[in-house]
Design a protein around this motif. Sequence first.
Motif: not given
Length: 313
Positions: A107, A122, A119, A85, A93, A83, A103, A105, A89
Motif C-alpha cells: 500500500e 485486493l 487495497g 497501486g 494482481l 505493486s 503476488s 501488494y 494493481a
Amino acid sequence: MTALLVANDGGHLAQLKSLAKRLPIADAFRWVTVPTPQSESLLAGEDVTWVKPGPTRDLKAALQNAMLASPLFRKGKISAVVSTGSSLAVSVLPQARLHGTPSYYIESATRTNGPSLSGRLLAKIPGVELYTQNASWASKKWKYAGSVFDGWEPQPLPEERKVSKVVVSLGTSRTYGFRRLLEHVAPILHDVGAEILWQTGTTDTTGLPVLEPRSAVPAQELSAAMREADLVIAHAGTGVALEALQAGKLPVLIPRRAEFAEHVDDHQEQIAGMLKHRGLAVVREADQVSLDDLVLAASSTVGLREDARPLAL
C-alpha cells in the motif's frame, strides 16, 4: 524468470522505483506502467510494458489494462508480481493469482490510516500478500514491510539560505488542478524575484505571475532542477515528496483538499502529516504559506542513511 513491478504513473511508480532495490527478489524486473514524460524518463533503459492511463475509479480503464497485461502471464515465465497501486494493481494482481504467481501488494505510504480502495479490493483476492508502509495500522492481514521514507534524516544548514531558485511541482494529474496553491505561493515568489520552474499539471494559471508553466517535466530534468534549486514547493504527493528528498531538499508541502475539488479525497493530508512527523517536510495549508516557511525549508538539507533495510516481504 522475470518479476513484474506494477504501478500507476506518478507517486505510485516513484515509490516502487525507490523500493525496487530493497525487494528480496533476485530475478530480472519487467515494469508495467503508463507512458508519460516522467515515467519514460524514470524507466529509461528498463524492460517496460506500457499500458493505458488508469484514472481513479475508472472501471473501463482497469478492464482494458487487465487485457493488455494478460499476455504476460500466458508466456508462463513470471516469478512474482509486486505493486504499489493503484488501479493497475487491481488490473494485474488478480490475474497473477489465477496463474498461481506469488503476488505482493504494498500500500502507498500515503495511506497512514488504512488501505485505499485498491487495497480493500485486493484484500478480497485469495493469496495476495498485503503490506502497509505505516506500522500504526499493521495487522495479521496487513503486515508492516518498512517504508519508502525509511532512513531519511533532515539537517539544518549552517546559515540561512536565500530563496533564489525554486521548483514548484503540482504533479501530473489529468483531472485535478491546484490553483489555490499558486494563488498564494506565486505572488510571494514573484516579490522575491526567484527563478522558478513551474510544473503545473492541469492547473489553470491565467492571471497569475507564473511564467512559462509546463504541464509535465521529464523525471530526469525535474530531478536535476530540484538538485540545483534552493527550495521545492509541491502538493503533498508521495512521488514529488520522494523526489525532493532524493534531491537533498526539505520540501514545503501543501495538501490538496477534496472540498475544493482538488482531489478525490483528503489522503494528501495523511502523507503530509506523516512526513511532518518524521521531520521531512514543512507542511502548510495553501492560504497559510509565508516567506518565513520558504526560508525555513530552504535552510535545511536531507540525507539518506546507508543502512535502510530490505523490505520484509
